[in-house]
Design an enzyme around this catalytic site. Sequence first.
Site, short mmCIF file in Angstrom:
data_model
loop_
_atom_site.label_atom_id
_atom_site.label_comp_id
_atom_site.label_asym_id
_atom_site.label_seq_id
_atom_site.Cartn_x
_atom_site.Cartn_y
_atom_site.Cartn_z
N LYS A 104 -0.02 4.44 -11.24
CA LYS A 104 -1.41 4.39 -10.78
C LYS A 104 -1.81 6.04 -10.90
O LYS A 104 -1.03 7.00 -11.21
CB LYS A 104 -1.37 3.99 -9.36
CG LYS A 104 -1.24 2.54 -9.27
CD LYS A 104 -1.47 1.91 -7.87
CE LYS A 104 -2.56 2.42 -7.25
NZ LYS A 104 -3.89 1.98 -7.95
N GLY A 105 -3.22 5.94 -10.98
CA GLY A 105 -3.93 7.29 -10.88
C GLY A 105 -4.73 7.44 -12.19
O GLY A 105 -5.04 8.67 -12.04
N GLU A 113 -4.35 6.35 -2.36
CA GLU A 113 -4.28 4.92 -2.85
C GLU A 113 -2.78 4.76 -2.15
O GLU A 113 -2.37 3.86 -1.64
CB GLU A 113 -4.12 4.62 -4.22
CG GLU A 113 -5.57 4.53 -4.75
CD GLU A 113 -5.56 4.41 -6.29
OE1 GLU A 113 -6.61 3.74 -6.70
OE2 GLU A 113 -4.74 4.73 -6.82
C1 5RP Z 1 -6.98 4.72 -9.63
C2 5RP Z 1 -6.02 3.91 -9.99
C3 5RP Z 1 -6.52 2.41 -10.70
O1 5RP Z 1 -6.27 1.65 -9.82
C4 5RP Z 1 -5.88 2.14 -12.08
O2 5RP Z 1 -6.05 3.38 -12.68
C5 5RP Z 1 -6.51 1.00 -12.70
O3 5RP Z 1 -7.86 1.12 -13.00
P1 5RP Z 1 -8.47 0.07 -13.88
O4 5RP Z 1 -8.32 -1.34 -13.31
O5 5RP Z 1 -10.08 0.53 -14.08
O6 5RP Z 1 -7.86 -0.31 -15.11
O7 5RP Z 1 -4.78 3.92 -9.98
O8 5RP Z 1 -6.42 6.22 -9.34
#
Ligand code: 5RP
Length: 242
Positions: A104-105, A113
């Site tokens: 994530k991130g 988170e």
């Molecule tokens: C933010 C996150 C998001 O949950 C991850 O990047 C997924 O994002 P998306 O749903 O826009 O693809 O970890 O820090």
Amino acid sequence: MNDSNSDTQQLLKSAVGQAAAARVASGSVIGLGTGSTAAFAIEHLGRRLRAGDLTDVRGVPTSFDAANLARRNGIPLTTMDDTPRIHVAIDGADEVDPHLALIKGGGAAHTQEKIIDAHADLFIVIVDDKKLVQRLGSTFAVPVELLPMAVVPVTRAIERLGGHPQLRMGAKKIGPLITDQGNMLLDVTFDAIDDPAHLERTLNNIPGVVENGLFVGLADLVLVGEIVDGETHVRELSRSTA
Ligand code: 5RP
């Protein structure tokens, strides 16, 4: 990505957001994730509240952006100070492996988170099927949040571990991205991540690192949006079946 692919992607994100929001019971404290998929869950929670189908819930946002989105959707907010028990957290991910370990991130929000998702009684991850990988790190770098004064020593320490760190740059801003906590972020690619749990601990053990985007052993349920026979379908992967 062409227009119809991106329309399909939006449809899948909305479907998993709706499926996760449907699992929330009245009276719950909800961890509100960050990103485009989590945004659909927040919107669907707002819809349920306005319809009177869901009552007496409060959200704990994982970022400045999630807080704003929750306000716009009429979800009352609280904090972990006031409401330490989170019944359910709903969040997106950048990669999900067969053991439900995550990266994530992508939105640089993984530090808050991880705190909120890890404390939830139930952590539901919502993704489309493009996020499923056999091995973490195959499509996405590992984000590592760090104190600005530690960029050079942390970069060197990560290189000694075999990682290839790159300082994430801001969008519409000259210079590095600054997180909600006022820190900076390295995106680290590895030739292979053999043991995500070990790497998660090793990265966090480097002085100056605040938190990394490997989430191992935290996801309870992953809702995967996919197209089956031309129809939108939500598949469930749970820790017991992983
Ligand atoms: C933010 C996150 C998001 O949950 C991850 O990047 C997924 O994002 P998306 O749903 O826009 O693809 O970890 O820090």
